[in-house]
Design a protein around this motif. Structure first.
Motif, mmCIF file in Angstrom:
data_model
loop_
_atom_site.group_PDB
_atom_site.id
_atom_site.type_symbol
_atom_site.label_atom_id
_atom_site.label_comp_id
_atom_site.label_asym_id
_atom_site.label_seq_id
_atom_site.Cartn_x
_atom_site.Cartn_y
_atom_site.Cartn_z
ATOM 1 N N HIS A 87 0.827 -1.202 0.000
ATOM 2 C CA HIS A 87 0.000 0.000 0.000
ATOM 3 C C HIS A 87 0.866 1.259 0.000
ATOM 4 N N TYR A 88 1.981 1.206 0.713
ATOM 5 C CA TYR A 88 2.936 2.317 0.696
ATOM 6 C C TYR A 88 3.404 2.562 -0.737
ATOM 7 N N GLU A 89 3.760 1.476 -1.429
ATOM 8 C CA GLU A 89 4.230 1.608 -2.809
ATOM 9 C C GLU A 89 3.130 2.165 -3.712
ATOM 10 N N ARG A 90 1.913 1.703 -3.521
ATOM 11 C CA ARG A 90 0.795 2.169 -4.357
ATOM 12 C C ARG A 90 0.460 3.633 -4.070
ATOM 13 N N LEU A 91 0.448 4.006 -2.793
ATOM 14 C CA LEU A 91 0.017 5.354 -2.430
ATOM 15 C C LEU A 91 1.114 6.403 -2.566
ATOM 16 N N PHE A 92 2.344 6.042 -2.272
ATOM 17 C CA PHE A 92 3.417 7.031 -2.272
ATOM 18 C C PHE A 92 4.377 6.878 -3.443
ATOM 19 N N VAL A 93 4.951 5.714 -3.592
ATOM 20 C CA VAL A 93 5.993 5.531 -4.600
ATOM 21 C C VAL A 93 5.448 5.783 -6.004
ATOM 22 N N LYS A 94 4.305 5.231 -6.318
ATOM 23 C CA LYS A 94 3.765 5.366 -7.671
ATOM 24 C C LYS A 94 3.058 6.693 -7.897
ATOM 25 N N LYS A 95 2.349 7.199 -6.884
ATOM 26 C CA LYS A 95 1.539 8.397 -7.083
ATOM 27 C C LYS A 95 2.194 9.676 -6.581
ATOM 28 N N HIS A 96 3.128 9.563 -5.643
ATOM 29 C CA HIS A 96 3.728 10.750 -5.037
ATOM 30 C C HIS A 96 5.248 10.591 -4.917
ATOM 31 N N GLN A 97 5.883 10.306 -6.025
ATOM 32 C CA GLN A 97 7.321 10.067 -6.028
ATOM 33 C C GLN A 97 8.102 11.265 -5.506
ATOM 34 N N ARG A 98 7.621 12.476 -5.751
ATOM 35 C CA ARG A 98 8.326 13.671 -5.260
ATOM 36 C C ARG A 98 8.398 13.686 -3.738
ATOM 37 N N ILE B 214 8.615 11.004 -1.795
ATOM 38 C CA ILE B 214 9.666 10.045 -1.451
ATOM 39 C C ILE B 214 11.033 10.655 -1.719
ATOM 40 N N ASP B 215 11.191 11.331 -2.833
ATOM 41 C CA ASP B 215 12.469 11.973 -3.147
ATOM 42 C C ASP B 215 12.845 12.999 -2.083
ATOM 43 N N ALA B 216 11.878 13.786 -1.640
ATOM 44 C CA ALA B 216 12.138 14.790 -0.599
ATOM 45 C C ALA B 216 12.519 14.129 0.713
ATOM 46 N N MET B 217 11.853 13.029 1.052
ATOM 47 C CA MET B 217 12.192 12.306 2.284
ATOM 48 C C MET B 217 13.607 11.743 2.207
ATOM 49 N N ARG B 218 13.980 11.208 1.044
ATOM 50 C CA ARG B 218 15.341 10.667 0.879
ATOM 51 C C ARG B 218 16.390 11.766 0.991
ATOM 52 N N ARG B 219 16.117 12.918 0.402
ATOM 53 C CA ARG B 219 17.058 14.046 0.512
ATOM 54 C C ARG B 219 17.227 14.469 1.963
#
Length: 69
Positions: A43-54, A56-61
């Motif tokens: 669900h994390y992948e469906r809700l965040f990785v696929k739909k809100h990649q930006r 995830i990128d901000a969290m990684r930064r």
């Protein structure tokens, strides 16, 4: 119903998820009766990785910045 966010520095599980670790463990101490909802990885992948990649990128930064400083 009251909703609480378990937080820390970093929030529980954030590092493990962002580093693509296969397993992790988090402990939370509750001071009153609590219902816990767990966001499964699919669900994390469906809700965040696929739909809100930006997001995830901000969290990684932010994580990379914390590790370096």
């Amino acid at each position: 119903m009251r909703l609480y966010y378990i937080y820390g520095s970093p929030p529980p599980g954030e590092v493990e998820v962002l580093m693509d670790m296969e397993t992790h463990m988090t402990t939370a101490v509750c001071t009153e009766r609590t219902e816990v909802l767990v966001l499964e990885m699919k669900h994390y992948e469906r809700l965040f990785v696929k739909k809100h990649q930006r997001t995830i990128d901000a969290m990684r930064r932010r994580l990379e910045y914390k590790v370096r400083h």
